[in-house]
Write an enzyme that holds these catalytic residues in place. Structure first.
Site, PDB file in Angstrom:
ATOM      1  N   GLY A 125      -9.834   8.223  17.281  1.00 54.93           N
ATOM      2  CA  GLY A 125      -8.743   8.506  16.364  1.00 54.93           C
ATOM      3  C   GLY A 125      -9.183   8.627  14.924  1.00 54.93           C
ATOM      4  O   GLY A 125      -8.534   9.309  14.115  1.00 54.93           O
ATOM      5  N   GLU A 148     -14.709   8.451  24.369  1.00 54.89           N
ATOM      6  CA  GLU A 148     -13.633   8.328  25.349  1.00 54.89           C
ATOM      7  C   GLU A 148     -14.079   8.232  26.794  1.00 54.89           C
ATOM      8  O   GLU A 148     -13.509   7.445  27.572  1.00 54.89           O
ATOM      9  CB  GLU A 148     -12.652   9.504  25.176  1.00 54.89           C
ATOM     10  CG  GLU A 148     -11.753   9.400  23.951  1.00 54.89           C
ATOM     11  CD  GLU A 148     -12.457   9.808  22.654  1.00 54.89           C
ATOM     12  OE1 GLU A 148     -11.837   9.678  21.589  1.00 54.89           O
ATOM     13  OE2 GLU A 148     -13.623  10.248  22.707  1.00 54.89           O
ATOM     14  N   ASP A 156      -9.760  13.427  22.495  1.00 59.25           N
ATOM     15  CA  ASP A 156      -8.458  13.947  22.090  1.00 59.25           C
ATOM     16  C   ASP A 156      -8.428  14.079  20.566  1.00 59.25           C
ATOM     17  O   ASP A 156      -9.452  14.272  19.946  1.00 59.25           O
ATOM     18  CB  ASP A 156      -7.340  13.064  22.640  1.00 59.25           C
ATOM     19  CG  ASP A 156      -7.329  11.657  22.045  1.00 59.25           C
ATOM     20  OD1 ASP A 156      -8.386  11.167  21.602  1.00 59.25           O
ATOM     21  OD2 ASP A 156      -6.250  11.034  22.010  1.00 59.25           O
TER      22      ASP A 156
END
Length: 359
Positions: A125, A148, A156
């Protein structure tokens, strides 16, 4: 969110955002994402703000990623459901991701200079908060990555967009092995723009009060260290250009260099299904025409992941119990079926993220 988790201030022509959870390496949660989005939206039309500045409190890093303990809680509750269940989008984590990805897109098309100091650890993030900005600064302490697949998840926050646009197959290597990028690697890979020694960051931030982003950064930026990943690009490109994860592993093992052998070992420790979904996501992102299109697909994949065994097991092994011994299911690459991979890309109907590319 407590009031101090993200500090938002406006002065001297600057919109200042400081992630302020230093004990958690400034991990991003939902209220923080909402507060940052609100500030960016207001400042976009505020003539008193000419430049945005994003930093992280403490010495350890800008942002270690999302609050995966909270994600684990939701994943446990949903585990055993359909991996393609659109209802997962209504969970607390599904709503968080929706707002986080909207923020990532906003950063990518922000109309004013967005200066972000990627000092120390920048993962997951944190890449979403920094990698889409206009003026991305790294230091000698920067460690940047998308970890991830090591927790049974898939890159993402627009990470597959960035990874798919690195020189050659460097992004594929970084994604499938969770390799950390140095400052030189990050600039060469297109995750950052400028190298500034950490000792000069306070002076740079002060100079931004009176100078434009370009002029202020130019006063302190120097040549970045050479990229070790670029130096190894020959074998990286040769091995990771394969069409399947199995073939990538075969090429790594056959290459003969210790670096390739190490990469094969690191890759095979990751979630087999996450590896296959990630490779498909990267190849799709390479062909996508916009960040928004990639975020839309990443949202489908993330929502599917939320109900998966491997996300629960990966976070358990790496963060909750810390035994570093995840029991993946399926356990091997050969056991992962095409149908299992396809399930991660099923459209979500009225739960789609639905971002449209900026004009």
């Amino acid at each position: 969110m407590t009031e101090s988790e993200v500090l938002i201030d406006k002065r001297d022509g600057l919109g200042l955002i400081t992630l302020n959870r230093p004990k958690a390496i400034n991990a991003l949660n939902h209220p923080m994402a909402l507060a940052i989005s609100a500030a960016l939206q207001v400042w976009a039309n505020d003539d008193e703000v000419r430049t945005l500045v994003v930093t992280g409190a403490g010495e350890r890093g800008l942002c270690a990623g999302g609050d995966i303990v909270a994600i684990h809680r939701d994943a446990v509750a949903l585990n055993g459901g359909s991996p393609a269940g659109a209802a997962n989008a209504d969970s607390a984590t599904g709503v968080f991701w929706r707002d986080e990805y909207i923020l990532n897109a906003l950063i990518g098309r922000y109309p004013k200079p967005y200066v972000v100091v990627m000092d120390g650890i920048v993962m997951g993030g944190g890449v979403g908060l920094s990698g889409h900005g206009s003026h991305r600064i790294v230091t000698e302490r920067s460690k940047i990555g998308m970890p991830e697949v090591g927790i049974g998840f898939v890159p993402d926050v627009g990470g597959t967009y960035l990874l798919a646009r690195t020189p050659g197959e460097i992004g594929t290597h970084v994604a499938l092995t969770t390799a950390r990028m140095s400052a030189g690697d990050a600039i060469a890979a297109g995750f950052a723009d400028y190298y500034v020694a950490s000792e000069h960051i306070p002076a740079l931030l002060e100079t931004l009060r009176t100078e434009s982003a370009e002029i202020a950064i130019a006063k302190f930026a120097t040549d970045a260290p050479e990229s070790e990943l670029v130096a190894q690009q020959d074998w990286i490109d040769a091995c990771y250009s394969a069409d399947t994860v199995e073939e990538i592993v075969d090429r790594l093992r056959a290459h003969g260099s210790p670096e390739a052998a190490k990469a094969a070992t690191e890759l095979l420790a990751k979630s087999p299904v996450a590896l296959k979904v990630t490779l498909r996501s990267l190849r799709a992102a390479r062909a996508a025409k916009s960040l928004e299109a990639v975020l839309n697909e990443e949202y489908r994949v993330s929502i599917a992941s939320l109900a998966s065994h491997d996300l629960v097991e990966g976070i358990r092994a790496q963060v909750i119990d810390k035994d570093r011994n995840p029991q993946w299911s399926p356990a091997t690459l050969v056991d992962v079926t095409a149908e299992q991979v396809d399930a991660y890309f099923v459209e979500l109907g009225d739960k789609e993220l639905g971002l449209e590319a900026s004009k």
